[in-house]
Design a protein around this motif. Structure first.
Motif, short mmCIF file in Angstrom:
data_model
loop_
_atom_site.label_atom_id
_atom_site.label_comp_id
_atom_site.label_asym_id
_atom_site.label_seq_id
_atom_site.Cartn_x
_atom_site.Cartn_y
_atom_site.Cartn_z
N LYS A 1 -5.21 75.21 55.57
CA LYS A 1 -5.60 75.32 54.17
C LYS A 1 -4.38 74.95 53.35
O LYS A 1 -3.29 75.46 53.60
N VAL A 2 -4.58 74.08 52.37
CA VAL A 2 -3.46 73.65 51.53
C VAL A 2 -3.82 73.79 50.06
O VAL A 2 -5.00 73.80 49.70
N GLY A 3 -2.81 73.88 49.24
CA GLY A 3 -3.01 73.92 47.80
C GLY A 3 -3.47 75.26 47.29
O GLY A 3 -3.86 76.15 48.05
N GLY A 4 -3.45 75.39 45.98
CA GLY A 4 -3.83 76.63 45.32
C GLY A 4 -5.29 76.99 45.52
O GLY A 4 -5.65 78.16 45.47
N ARG A 5 -6.13 76.01 45.73
CA ARG A 5 -7.56 76.26 45.90
C ARG A 5 -7.94 76.40 47.37
O ARG A 5 -9.11 76.60 47.69
N GLY A 6 -6.96 76.28 48.27
CA GLY A 6 -7.22 76.48 49.69
C GLY A 6 -8.14 75.43 50.30
O GLY A 6 -9.09 75.77 51.00
N GLN A 7 -7.86 74.18 50.03
CA GLN A 7 -8.68 73.10 50.59
C GLN A 7 -8.35 72.90 52.07
O GLN A 7 -7.18 72.88 52.45
N TRP A 8 -9.38 72.77 52.89
CA TRP A 8 -9.19 72.56 54.31
C TRP A 8 -8.77 71.13 54.59
O TRP A 8 -9.32 70.20 54.01
N ARG A 9 -7.83 70.96 55.52
CA ARG A 9 -7.41 69.65 55.97
C ARG A 9 -7.30 69.67 57.49
O ARG A 9 -6.80 70.63 58.09
N VAL A 10 -7.77 68.61 58.11
CA VAL A 10 -7.72 68.46 59.56
C VAL A 10 -6.79 67.30 59.87
O VAL A 10 -6.97 66.19 59.34
N GLU A 11 -5.82 67.55 60.71
CA GLU A 11 -4.90 66.49 61.10
C GLU A 11 -5.66 65.50 61.99
O GLU A 11 -6.44 65.90 62.86
N ALA A 12 -5.45 64.21 61.76
CA ALA A 12 -6.17 63.17 62.49
C ALA A 12 -5.99 63.33 64.00
O ALA A 12 -6.94 63.14 64.77
N THR A 13 -4.79 63.72 64.43
CA THR A 13 -4.55 63.91 65.87
C THR A 13 -5.36 65.08 66.43
O THR A 13 -5.80 65.04 67.57
N GLU A 14 -5.55 66.13 65.62
CA GLU A 14 -6.37 67.27 66.05
C GLU A 14 -7.83 66.87 66.19
O GLU A 14 -8.52 67.31 67.11
N LEU A 15 -8.31 66.03 65.27
CA LEU A 15 -9.68 65.55 65.37
C LEU A 15 -9.85 64.71 66.63
O LEU A 15 -10.84 64.87 67.36
N GLU A 16 -8.90 63.85 66.91
CA GLU A 16 -8.98 63.03 68.13
C GLU A 16 -8.94 63.91 69.38
O GLU A 16 -9.69 63.67 70.33
N SER A 17 -8.11 64.94 69.38
CA SER A 17 -8.06 65.87 70.52
C SER A 17 -9.40 66.58 70.69
O SER A 17 -9.87 66.76 71.81
N TYR A 18 -9.99 66.99 69.58
CA TYR A 18 -11.31 67.64 69.62
C TYR A 18 -12.35 66.70 70.24
O TYR A 18 -13.13 67.10 71.11
N ILE A 19 -12.34 65.45 69.79
CA ILE A 19 -13.30 64.48 70.33
C ILE A 19 -13.10 64.30 71.83
O ILE A 19 -14.07 64.29 72.60
N GLN A 20 -11.86 64.20 72.27
CA GLN A 20 -11.58 64.05 73.70
C GLN A 20 -12.04 65.28 74.49
O GLN A 20 -12.57 65.16 75.60
N ARG A 21 -11.84 66.49 73.92
CA ARG A 21 -12.32 67.72 74.59
C ARG A 21 -13.83 67.70 74.72
O ARG A 21 -14.38 68.10 75.74
N MET A 22 -14.52 67.22 73.69
CA MET A 22 -15.98 67.16 73.74
C MET A 22 -16.46 66.16 74.79
O MET A 22 -17.44 66.40 75.49
N TYR A 23 -15.75 65.03 74.93
CA TYR A 23 -16.08 64.08 75.99
C TYR A 23 -15.93 64.74 77.36
O TYR A 23 -16.78 64.59 78.23
N GLN A 24 -14.83 65.48 77.56
CA GLN A 24 -14.60 66.15 78.84
C GLN A 24 -15.66 67.21 79.11
O GLN A 24 -16.18 67.31 80.22
N GLN A 25 -16.00 68.00 78.10
CA GLN A 25 -17.04 69.01 78.27
C GLN A 25 -18.38 68.37 78.61
O GLN A 25 -19.12 68.88 79.45
N THR A 26 -18.67 67.24 77.97
CA THR A 26 -19.92 66.54 78.24
C THR A 26 -19.93 66.00 79.66
O THR A 26 -20.94 66.12 80.37
#
Length: 75
Positions: free
Chosen positions: A35-60
């Motif tokens: 969460k960043v900024g005064g309003r607490g906006q969520w941000r996902v690091e591109a590398t974390e998204l890619e890691s998530y996608i790879q984990r989902m491929y492995q789980q599948t």
């Protein structure tokens, strides 16, 4: 230079899911985010998204290996 952080709207577009589903992935901890900024906006690091996608491929792959299509149909 590639964008380091993605908004949840961008994550939902990349994964072709709803914004609510992207938010649920982040809130559950399944997809790491900050969460960043005064309003607490969520941000996902591109590398974390890619890691998530790879984990989902492995789980599948693991699921498919454990539940082969048509196994036992002719037994």
């Amino acid at each position: 230079m590639a964008q380091r952080f993605l908004q949840l709207a961008e994550v939902s577009e990349i994964l072709n899911i709803s914004s609510a589903q992207a938010y649920a992935l982040v809130r559950s901890g399944e997809l790491p985010a900050i969460k960043v900024g005064g309003r607490g906006q969520w941000r996902v690091e591109a590398t974390e998204l890619e890691s998530y996608i790879q984990r989902m491929y492995q789980q599948t792959r693991s699921f498919v290996e454990a539940h082969p299509f048509g196994a036992g149909a002719d037994d």
